[in-house]
Design a protein around this motif. Structure first.
Motif, mmCIF file in Angstrom:
data_model
loop_
_atom_site.group_PDB
_atom_site.id
_atom_site.type_symbol
_atom_site.label_atom_id
_atom_site.label_comp_id
_atom_site.label_asym_id
_atom_site.label_seq_id
_atom_site.Cartn_x
_atom_site.Cartn_y
_atom_site.Cartn_z
ATOM 1 N N PHE A 1 56.767 -7.146 -43.280
ATOM 2 C CA PHE A 1 57.133 -5.728 -43.245
ATOM 3 C C PHE A 1 57.256 -5.230 -44.669
ATOM 4 O O PHE A 1 57.850 -5.892 -45.517
ATOM 5 C CB PHE A 1 58.482 -5.524 -42.533
ATOM 6 N N GLY B 1 57.742 -1.334 -46.944
ATOM 7 C CA GLY B 1 57.864 0.117 -46.899
ATOM 8 C C GLY B 1 57.578 0.724 -48.254
ATOM 9 O O GLY B 1 57.782 0.087 -49.289
ATOM 10 N N VAL C 1 58.252 5.337 -45.689
ATOM 11 C CA VAL C 1 59.692 5.535 -45.493
ATOM 12 C C VAL C 1 60.122 6.951 -45.916
ATOM 13 O O VAL C 1 60.683 7.166 -46.983
ATOM 14 C CB VAL C 1 60.532 4.434 -46.178
ATOM 15 N N HIS D 1 63.987 7.332 -46.481
ATOM 16 C CA HIS D 1 64.406 6.875 -47.806
ATOM 17 C C HIS D 1 64.069 7.922 -48.875
ATOM 18 O O HIS D 1 64.820 8.124 -49.821
ATOM 19 C CB HIS D 1 63.736 5.543 -48.161
ATOM 20 N N TYR E 1 71.251 3.664 -48.844
ATOM 21 C CA TYR E 1 69.818 3.344 -48.973
ATOM 22 C C TYR E 1 69.507 1.887 -48.614
ATOM 23 O O TYR E 1 68.624 1.608 -47.796
ATOM 24 C CB TYR E 1 69.361 3.695 -50.396
ATOM 25 N N MET F 1 67.281 0.181 -45.539
ATOM 26 C CA MET F 1 66.187 -0.760 -45.801
ATOM 27 C C MET F 1 66.397 -2.057 -45.007
ATOM 28 O O MET F 1 65.450 -2.619 -44.441
ATOM 29 C CB MET F 1 66.113 -1.035 -47.304
ATOM 30 N N ASP G 1 65.315 -1.325 -41.557
ATOM 31 C CA ASP G 1 63.845 -1.375 -41.458
ATOM 32 C C ASP G 1 63.366 -2.795 -41.181
ATOM 33 O O ASP G 1 62.583 -3.048 -40.275
ATOM 34 C CB ASP G 1 63.200 -1.013 -42.820
ATOM 35 N N ILE H 1 58.734 -10.346 -46.759
ATOM 36 C CA ILE H 1 58.782 -8.993 -47.298
ATOM 37 C C ILE H 1 58.108 -8.938 -48.676
ATOM 38 O O ILE H 1 58.681 -9.390 -49.671
ATOM 39 C CB ILE H 1 60.253 -8.496 -47.438
ATOM 40 N N VAL I 1 57.450 -7.395 -51.919
ATOM 41 C CA VAL I 1 58.048 -6.332 -52.737
ATOM 42 C C VAL I 1 57.922 -6.695 -54.207
ATOM 43 O O VAL I 1 57.655 -7.836 -54.563
ATOM 44 C CB VAL I 1 59.560 -6.148 -52.428
ATOM 45 N N GLN J 1 62.993 -4.984 -56.412
ATOM 46 C CA GLN J 1 63.654 -4.904 -55.108
ATOM 47 C C GLN J 1 64.494 -6.138 -54.775
ATOM 48 O O GLN J 1 65.071 -6.232 -53.691
ATOM 49 C CB GLN J 1 62.609 -4.672 -54.006
HETATM 50 N N1 TRP Z 1 63.100 0.353 -51.348
HETATM 51 C C1 TRP Z 1 61.691 0.084 -51.312
HETATM 52 C C2 TRP Z 1 61.074 0.557 -52.635
HETATM 53 O O1 TRP Z 1 61.575 1.455 -53.279
HETATM 54 C C3 TRP Z 1 61.012 0.803 -50.161
HETATM 55 C C4 TRP Z 1 61.413 0.232 -48.838
HETATM 56 C C5 TRP Z 1 62.104 0.871 -47.856
HETATM 57 C C6 TRP Z 1 61.102 -1.078 -48.366
HETATM 58 N N2 TRP Z 1 62.249 0.039 -46.779
HETATM 59 C C7 TRP Z 1 61.662 -1.155 -47.064
HETATM 60 C C8 TRP Z 1 60.435 -2.183 -48.912
HETATM 61 C C9 TRP Z 1 61.553 -2.331 -46.295
HETATM 62 C C10 TRP Z 1 60.334 -3.346 -48.150
HETATM 63 C C11 TRP Z 1 60.907 -3.410 -46.864
HETATM 64 O O2 TRP Z 1 60.042 0.029 -52.999
#
Ligand code: TRP
Length: 329
Positions: A9, A11, A44, A47, A132, A136, A139, A148, A150, A154
């Motif tokens: 997953f 976002g 998202v 967010h 926030y 997340m 999510d 995940i 990222v 993160q």
């Molecule tokens: N906070 C992440 C960013 O700024 C974006 C995000 C929102 C995200 N929900 C998530 C990333 C869930 C991974 C999984 O990049």
């Protein structure tokens, strides 16, 4: 279908047309992960609201971003990837509320990511912004994702999610899955200025959907080695951002370019022209797919709606388990 390793997953906030930094840092990795994982990618929008007052362009940014992602190879039809908009599956807000009950407030206000946001927007430290990371975590856990992808920025959010999952499971029973971050090769792509990270807000970017002419115009403004003032001055490719981009987009020519730059056999203008050509060629199939998709009215929104329907399937099942575990009457 062959066995996949697990469920990914990720976002990203809706930021409109994507640039080279988005592409090298995230999109191409999201595309590659589809080979090995069941992938869920989420735009998202909720967010985004934490730091966005003027929402008039949210719809357009969502559309443009989804269009770029689909054209770049995020593939709901061929490879079963789910691409959807966060707010289209409202269960996430319910899970957010439940997770907030096992979240110590101090844990949130101590996060470096929160402190940074407060520094950037001191006049608007709203409740949603504090939450926030909880959103997340919702999510990720709503879809029982285990992997995940990222950026390292993160890390605090992922650690937070793991922590909250442990607290939740301890209180209510083993329902949620503790996710693992997947830090792949996320290069920091510098902007045209060669100093700051490429970003939409700084205006120092090249859009992946740019036409060959636009690409050339943007590349021509790139800052190169400042010590190279005359054509006969030898250059230092290792500190030149044009050369860095050649590394990604000029396969097979990179070593020669470095040699020619060091020996002043190629000038910066010529070197940039070559980069512009290679970029235009690299993204030519992308531009074609993008134009085809954009041509079909309603197509992108339809893909996003189908994504939301499939995401809802998972979300409603997980929420049922969660509600039972929490013993909501
Ligand atoms: N906070 C992440 C960013 O700024 C974006 C995000 C929102 C995200 N929900 C998530 C990333 C869930 C991974 C999984 O990049």
């Amino acid at each position: 279908m062959n066995k996949k390793k697990g469920r990914v997953f990720s976002g990203a906030r809706p930021t409109g047309r994507q640039h080279l930094g988005n592409y090298l840092g995230a999109i191409r990795n999201y595309v590659a992960l589809q080979d090995d994982y069941e992938c869920i990618y989420c735009i998202v929008d909720l967010h985004a609201l934490t730091t966005l007052e003027d929402t008039s362009q949210l719809r357009e940014w969502t559309y443009e971003m989804a269009l770029d992602w689909l054209a770049a190879g995020i593939d709901p039809e061929g490879r079963g990837t789910i691409l959807f908009v966060q707010s289209h599956v409202p269960e996430v807000t319910q899970l957010h509320t439940l997770l907030s009950m096992v979240t110590p407030l101090g844990r949130l206000t101590r996060l470096p990511t929160f402190k940074e946001k407060v520094r950037q927007h001191p006049e608007d430290v709203n409740y949603g912004l504090v939450g926030y990371p909880v959103l997340m975590a919702a999510d990720i856990t709503l879809y029982k994702a285990d992997t995940i992808p990222v950026g390292v920025d993160q890390t605090p959010h992922l650690e937070f999610t793991r922590d909250i999952v442990r607290r939740f499971n301890q209180r209510y029973g083993e329902v949620l899955i503790e996710p693992e971050p997947e830090y792949t090769d996320f290069p920091k792509v510098l902007g045209l200025d060669g100093e700051q990270k490429m970003s939409k807000s700084l205006g120092n970017y090249i859009e992946i959907a740019a036409s060959p002419d636009e690409i050339e115009a943007r590349v021509m403004t790139m800052v190169t080695d400042p010590q190279r003032r005359r054509l006969s001055d030898p250059g230092r490719p290792e500190i030149c951002n044009v050369f860095t981009l050649h590394g990604y987009f000029s396969a097979g020519e990179v070593e020669q370019i470095a040699v020619d730059c060091r020996h002043a056999d190629i000038g910066c203008v010529q070197c940039k022209k070559l980069l512009a050509e290679n970029l235009a060629a690299y993204f030519a199939p992308f531009r074609e797919r993008r134009a085809e998709l954009a041509d079909e009215p309603g197509r992108v929104w339809q893909v996003l709606e189908e994504g939301a329907t499939r995401a809802s399937d998972i979300a409603s099942r997980v929420m049922k388990e969660v509600r039972e575990a929490v013993k909501l009457p």
